[in-house]
Scaffold this motif. Structure first.
Motif, PDB file in Angstrom:
ATOM      1  N   ILE A   1       2.093   1.616  -3.595  1.00  0.00           N
ATOM      2  CA  ILE A   1       1.309   2.400  -4.011  1.00  0.00           C
ATOM      3  C   ILE A   1       0.832   3.479  -4.338  1.00  0.00           C
ATOM      4  O   ILE A   1       0.576   4.726  -4.684  1.00  0.00           O
ATOM      5  CB  ILE A   1       0.390   1.770  -4.032  1.00  0.00           C
ATOM      6  CG1 ILE A   1       0.364  -0.016  -4.554  1.00  0.00           C
ATOM      7  CG2 ILE A   1      -1.596   1.796  -4.926  1.00  0.00           C
ATOM      8  CD1 ILE A   1      -1.256  -0.971  -4.496  1.00  0.00           C
ATOM      9  N   SER A   2       1.199   4.553  -2.335  1.00  0.00           N
ATOM     10  CA  SER A   2       0.702   5.406  -2.705  1.00  0.00           C
ATOM     11  C   SER A   2       1.978   6.814  -2.417  1.00  0.00           C
ATOM     12  O   SER A   2       1.419   7.397  -3.761  1.00  0.00           O
ATOM     13  CB  SER A   2       1.052   5.872  -1.318  1.00  0.00           C
ATOM     14  OG  SER A   2       0.536   6.993  -0.870  1.00  0.00           O
ATOM     15  N   ASP A   3       3.074   6.165  -2.523  1.00  0.00           N
ATOM     16  CA  ASP A   3       4.222   6.435  -3.388  1.00  0.00           C
ATOM     17  C   ASP A   3       4.292   6.675  -4.715  1.00  0.00           C
ATOM     18  O   ASP A   3       4.657   8.207  -5.675  1.00  0.00           O
ATOM     19  CB  ASP A   3       5.592   5.826  -2.946  1.00  0.00           C
ATOM     20  CG  ASP A   3       5.685   6.102  -1.399  1.00  0.00           C
ATOM     21  OD1 ASP A   3       5.157   6.699  -0.308  1.00  0.00           O
ATOM     22  OD2 ASP A   3       6.551   5.402  -0.729  1.00  0.00           O
ATOM     23  N   SER A   4       3.788   5.864  -5.223  1.00  0.00           N
ATOM     24  CA  SER A   4       3.899   5.408  -6.958  1.00  0.00           C
ATOM     25  C   SER A   4       2.211   7.418  -7.285  1.00  0.00           C
ATOM     26  O   SER A   4       2.444   7.885  -8.097  1.00  0.00           O
ATOM     27  CB  SER A   4       3.591   4.228  -7.551  1.00  0.00           C
ATOM     28  OG  SER A   4       3.227   4.861  -8.665  1.00  0.00           O
ATOM     29  N   LEU A   5       1.443   6.566  -7.122  1.00  0.00           N
ATOM     30  CA  LEU A   5       0.770   8.187  -6.614  1.00  0.00           C
ATOM     31  C   LEU A   5       1.310   9.328  -7.158  1.00  0.00           C
ATOM     32  O   LEU A   5       0.656  10.485  -7.647  1.00  0.00           O
ATOM     33  CB  LEU A   5      -0.696   7.962  -6.738  1.00  0.00           C
ATOM     34  CG  LEU A   5      -1.508   6.140  -6.703  1.00  0.00           C
ATOM     35  CD1 LEU A   5      -2.731   6.120  -5.094  1.00  0.00           C
ATOM     36  CD2 LEU A   5      -1.920   6.382  -8.201  1.00  0.00           C
ATOM     37  N   ASN A   6       1.952   9.353  -5.791  1.00  0.00           N
ATOM     38  CA  ASN A   6       2.026  10.862  -5.282  1.00  0.00           C
ATOM     39  C   ASN A   6       2.784  11.619  -6.094  1.00  0.00           C
ATOM     40  O   ASN A   6       3.239  12.405  -6.900  1.00  0.00           O
ATOM     41  CB  ASN A   6       2.558  11.142  -3.878  1.00  0.00           C
ATOM     42  CG  ASN A   6       1.435  10.620  -2.381  1.00  0.00           C
ATOM     43  OD1 ASN A   6       0.639  10.733  -3.282  1.00  0.00           O
ATOM     44  ND2 ASN A   6       2.101  10.692  -1.721  1.00  0.00           N
ATOM     45  N   GLU A   7       3.980  10.630  -6.719  1.00  0.00           N
ATOM     46  CA  GLU A   7       5.425  10.748  -7.461  1.00  0.00           C
ATOM     47  C   GLU A   7       4.524  10.684  -9.246  1.00  0.00           C
ATOM     48  O   GLU A   7       5.203  11.283  -9.836  1.00  0.00           O
ATOM     49  CB  GLU A   7       6.198  10.270  -7.282  1.00  0.00           C
ATOM     50  CG  GLU A   7       6.589  10.227  -5.932  1.00  0.00           C
ATOM     51  CD  GLU A   7       7.922   9.329  -5.315  1.00  0.00           C
ATOM     52  OE1 GLU A   7       8.165   8.367  -6.997  1.00  0.00           O
ATOM     53  OE2 GLU A   7       7.756   8.812  -3.834  1.00  0.00           O
ATOM     54  N   ALA A   8       3.666  10.287  -9.875  1.00  0.00           N
ATOM     55  CA  ALA A   8       2.920  10.144 -11.336  1.00  0.00           C
ATOM     56  C   ALA A   8       4.484   9.462 -11.395  1.00  0.00           C
ATOM     57  O   ALA A   8       3.910   9.706 -12.931  1.00  0.00           O
ATOM     58  CB  ALA A   8       2.605  11.823 -11.744  1.00  0.00           C
ATOM     59  N   THR A   9       4.281   8.329 -11.042  1.00  0.00           N
ATOM     60  CA  THR A   9       5.439   7.699 -11.485  1.00  0.00           C
ATOM     61  C   THR A   9       4.347   6.076 -11.425  1.00  0.00           C
ATOM     62  O   THR A   9       3.260   5.631 -11.488  1.00  0.00           O
ATOM     63  CB  THR A   9       6.268   6.781 -11.084  1.00  0.00           C
ATOM     64  OG1 THR A   9       6.145   6.475  -9.482  1.00  0.00           O
ATOM     65  CG2 THR A   9       7.370   8.149 -10.489  1.00  0.00           C
ATOM     66  N   ARG A  10       4.935   5.316 -13.019  1.00  0.00           N
ATOM     67  CA  ARG A  10       4.448   3.469 -13.501  1.00  0.00           C
ATOM     68  C   ARG A  10       4.499   3.173 -12.088  1.00  0.00           C
ATOM     69  O   ARG A  10       5.886   2.747 -12.007  1.00  0.00           O
ATOM     70  CB  ARG A  10       4.396   3.342 -14.990  1.00  0.00           C
ATOM     71  CG  ARG A  10       4.006   2.619 -15.444  1.00  0.00           C
ATOM     72  CD  ARG A  10       5.137   2.620 -16.647  1.00  0.00           C
ATOM     73  NE  ARG A  10       4.258   1.370 -17.502  1.00  0.00           N
ATOM     74  CZ  ARG A  10       4.195   0.123 -18.851  1.00  0.00           C
ATOM     75  NH1 ARG A  10       4.946   1.778 -19.155  1.00  0.00           N
ATOM     76  NH2 ARG A  10       3.843  -0.576 -19.269  1.00  0.00           N
TER      77      ARG A  10
ATOM     78  N   CYS B   1       0.991  -1.099  -0.069  1.00  0.00           N
ATOM     79  CA  CYS B   1      -0.039   0.225   0.114  1.00  0.00           C
ATOM     80  C   CYS B   1       1.243   0.922  -0.175  1.00  0.00           C
ATOM     81  O   CYS B   1       0.756   2.105  -0.525  1.00  0.00           O
ATOM     82  CB  CYS B   1      -1.152  -0.247   1.163  1.00  0.00           C
ATOM     83  SG  CYS B   1      -2.149  -1.325   0.652  1.00  0.00           S
TER      84      CYS B   1
END
Length: 289
Positions: A252-261, A249
């Motif tokens: 996933i949260s870090d990926s959403l915040n950083e707008a990365t794939r 989780c």
């Protein structure tokens, strides 16, 4: 106990009248559970102190602790026919479990490099798992509940350690420890389909204590030699399914915040435990032993 149980039932029937009644039900239920545990401890203490006088009551207590098993009504055979006979149902389940179990006959012989050093089980290692035996733990095929070992306390630990020393150093397991009561547990789906049941083996409580000791030593070895990576959340102290979920989780949260794939691969092995050949595990671990 009877008066207390009556009070619990009355409080249960009145629990809808308000929070005060719910609190009373919770308090009485906790008191009833404590009284039941104390009564069992007192009874077993009398058995150990008065050997020969209470054995009939003792065996009735053991039989009650075994509990009742809910029978499977009907199952289907490989041709789709319904099976109702208990023996035929057992044979059908046994044949299915044997067909999916992986067993390779080429078991290697391992030359131990420490054969001159006897394996010694430390009493401190046994004390903790012995104290953690649940009072409602299922009884194995020998019919001895874990409550007996738990009641033995410090007096039984040296004898148990000596028994495990002999078993591990001689490389042999008592015949009773090799027996298991296999219970089919329904996983979901059609109740009549054999594939929807997984086997759960109830083994001897003493054998489980030996497994805890061996697992503890193996865990200590792989921690000292860094066999497992930090991403491994199974079979390690302070790691669990919850820690794995938290890590995923957070990723996933870090990926959403950083707008990365973020790419995820989820693999679920069907009957993974049954399909793992034990001799291959021995070969894999031999160079690291």
């Amino acid at each position: 106990m009877k008066r207390l149980n009556i009070k619990v039932r009355r409080a249960y029937n009145r629990r809808k009248f308000g929070e005060d009644y719910k609190a009373r039900l919770k308090r009485l239920s906790k008191k009833s559970l404590t009284a039941k545990r104390n009564a069992q401890v007192t009874f077993l203490s009398l058995v150990f102190q008065n050997e020969g006088k209470f054995w009939s009551d003792f065996y009735r207590f053991v039989n009650r602790r075994k509990g009742n098993r809910k029978n499977i009504s009907t199952i289907k055979d490989f041709n789709g026919g319904l099976i109702t006979d208990p023996v035929d149902k057992e044979n059908n389940l046994n044949n299915y479990y044997a067909s999916v179990f992986s067993c390779e006959r080429d078991i290697p012989y391992i030359n131990s490099t420490h054969s001159d050093k006897p394996f010694t089980v430390k009493i401190t290692i046994i004390r903790k798992p012995l104290a953690m035996i649940g009072r409602n733990k299922s009884v194995g095929p020998n019919g001895t509940p874990g409550t007996i070992l738990k009641m033995g306390g410090k007096a039984i630990i040296p004898y148990l350690a000596r028994l495990l020393d002999i078993t591990i150093n001689d490389g042999t397991i008592p015949r009773d420890w090799k027996k298991a009561t296999a219970l089919p547990v329904h996983k979901g789906g059609d109740l009549s389909v054999v594939k929807n049941y997984r086997p759960v083996s109830l083994t001897s409580v003493l054998c489980k204590q030996m497994e805890h000791v061996i697992a503890g030593y193996i865990r200590q070895v792989w921690e000292d030699r860094d066999w497992l990576c930090e991403g491994q959340h199974g079979f390690g102290p302070e790691y669990s399914c919850e820690s794995q979920i938290i890590t995923v989780c957070q990723d996933i949260s870090d990926s959403l915040n950083e707008a990365t794939r973020l790419e995820t691969i989820i693999i679920d092995f069907s009957k993974a435990f049954l399909l793992v050949p034990h001799d291959r595990l021995i070969k894999k671990s031999q160079p690291r032993a």
